[in-house]
Design a protein around this motif. Structure first.
Motif: not given
Length: 347
Positions: A14, A17, A36-37, A39-40, A43-44, A203, A207
């Motif tokens: 974390t 990032i 890295c966004g 990844k969010n 996953e979401k 998303n 993001e």
């Protein structure tokens, strides 16, 4: 930094990032899809396991490789950098570190017992992995001002854009996911391609914030015609997801739309228009060439684990022909409901 410093490869933490994104933005081979966004968002939106690898020396990032595991009974089991994205692969301070990250990814692929590992590079690599060349990317430097941008377009396509400018079309840059999704769904259904969930696009907009927007083009009756979701990265604009209704091609709405994206981005200080990838010699490939942009090959590298041959998830694969024909006949609402259950594995 000494070249003798020990190289460590580990999972992104974390606290790393912001350093990860800083590294991507300053690296010559870093792309919007390395951020890295993603990844969010992945996953979401899809619940796919993400393995974002960081190479460090003396606590400084010297390389990275974003990986996502995608597992489906229908479409196989893969470790990809990066699904839903056109570019990916490892970026690092040296080719040696890139190769070490690749080897780590191969070992991870073996451990996860995937069918294959796929790394989507924009440039050719001196890699021992298997190379597949099936796509090219297109782009152009943005001239200064609307007239010069138009003049930079190939003559035949320039005439189409001029035609579109006479059709009383109006473009509005906004965050209207609802209108965008309705238009994109129609295009996907007509192509026989499963659409993503609306939440995925929400998303993305959430993001990436100011680094993303939507252009909705309306016809002379103020009805939505085409729309495109754009990403902004460093000096580049990337119109990434675009579509429209069946009437849009008669009024040249898409041509108007991409021209407006170019002009809008240039006014905001962006210098490069990235028209994305297309399968070689496909309809979209020829359309982009008509703009006067020269195709640049993309280099996708594979390590086979359980698979015995390179994957082919292309719509041109004969085994998908019947599926595509059936999908094209679905009511729009049905395609919007069923599509997300399939598209999450078609990255």
């Amino acid at each position: 930094m000494s070249n003798e410093a020990k190289l460590l490869i580990s999972a992104l933490s974390t606290k790393q990032i912001s350093q990860w994104d800083d590294y991507v933005k300053q690296h010559p081979n870093g792309s919007f899809f390395h951020l890295c966004g993603w990844k969010n968002v992945i996953e979401k939106s899809f619940s796919h396991p993400c393995y974002y690898l960081v190479a460090t020396q003396e606590n400084s990032i010297v390389g990275l490789l974003p990986l996502v595991e995608v597992k489906s009974r229908l479409f196989g089991h893969a470790l990809v950098s990066t699904p839903f994205c056109v570019y990916g692969g490892a970026i690092a301070d040296s080719d040696s570190i890139v190769r070490q990250l690749e080897q780590y990814a191969c070992d991870l692929a073996e451990e996860l017992q995937v069918d294959y590992l796929e790394l989507r590079y924009k440039t050719k690599q001196e890699s021992p992995l298997l190379l597949k060349r099936a796509h090219s990317t297109f782009g152009v430097e943005l001239a200064e001002g609307e007239e010069k941008i138009l003049a930079s377009v190939k003559k035949k396509q320039r005439a189409v854009i001029r035609h579109s400018l006479k059709n009383e079309l109006k473009g509005d840059f906004n965050t209207d996911v609802e209108t965008f999704y309705h238009l994109l769904s129609q295009s996907y259904r007509n192509l026989g391609t499963p659409i993503f969930s609306k939440q995925y696009f929400s998303n993305l907009m959430e993001e990436f914030g100011e680094d993303a927007d939507i252009l909705v083009v309306r016809d002379n009756e103020d009805k939505p015609s085409t729309a495109v979701l754009n990403f902004y990265f460093n000096e580049q604009v990337l119109p990434y997801y675009g579509g429209g209704n069946e009437a849009s091609r008669f009024i040249k709405s898409a041509d108007y739309m991409y021209y407006q994206v170019m002009c809008h981005a240039q006014k905001k200080g962006y210098r490069w228009f990235d028209f994305g990838r297309s399968k070689d010699e496909s309809g979209p490939y020829k359309y982009k060439k008509n703009w006067g942009m020269e195709p640049k090959p993309l280099y996708y590298y594979f390590h086979l684990v359980k698979a015995t041959e390179l994957p082919n998830l292309s719509p041109n694969n004969p085994k998908y022909k019947l599926f595509i024909q059936l999908w094209q006949k679905l009511p729009l609402a049905v395609s919007q409901f069923v599509g997300p259950f399939l598209s999450k594995y078609l990255g």
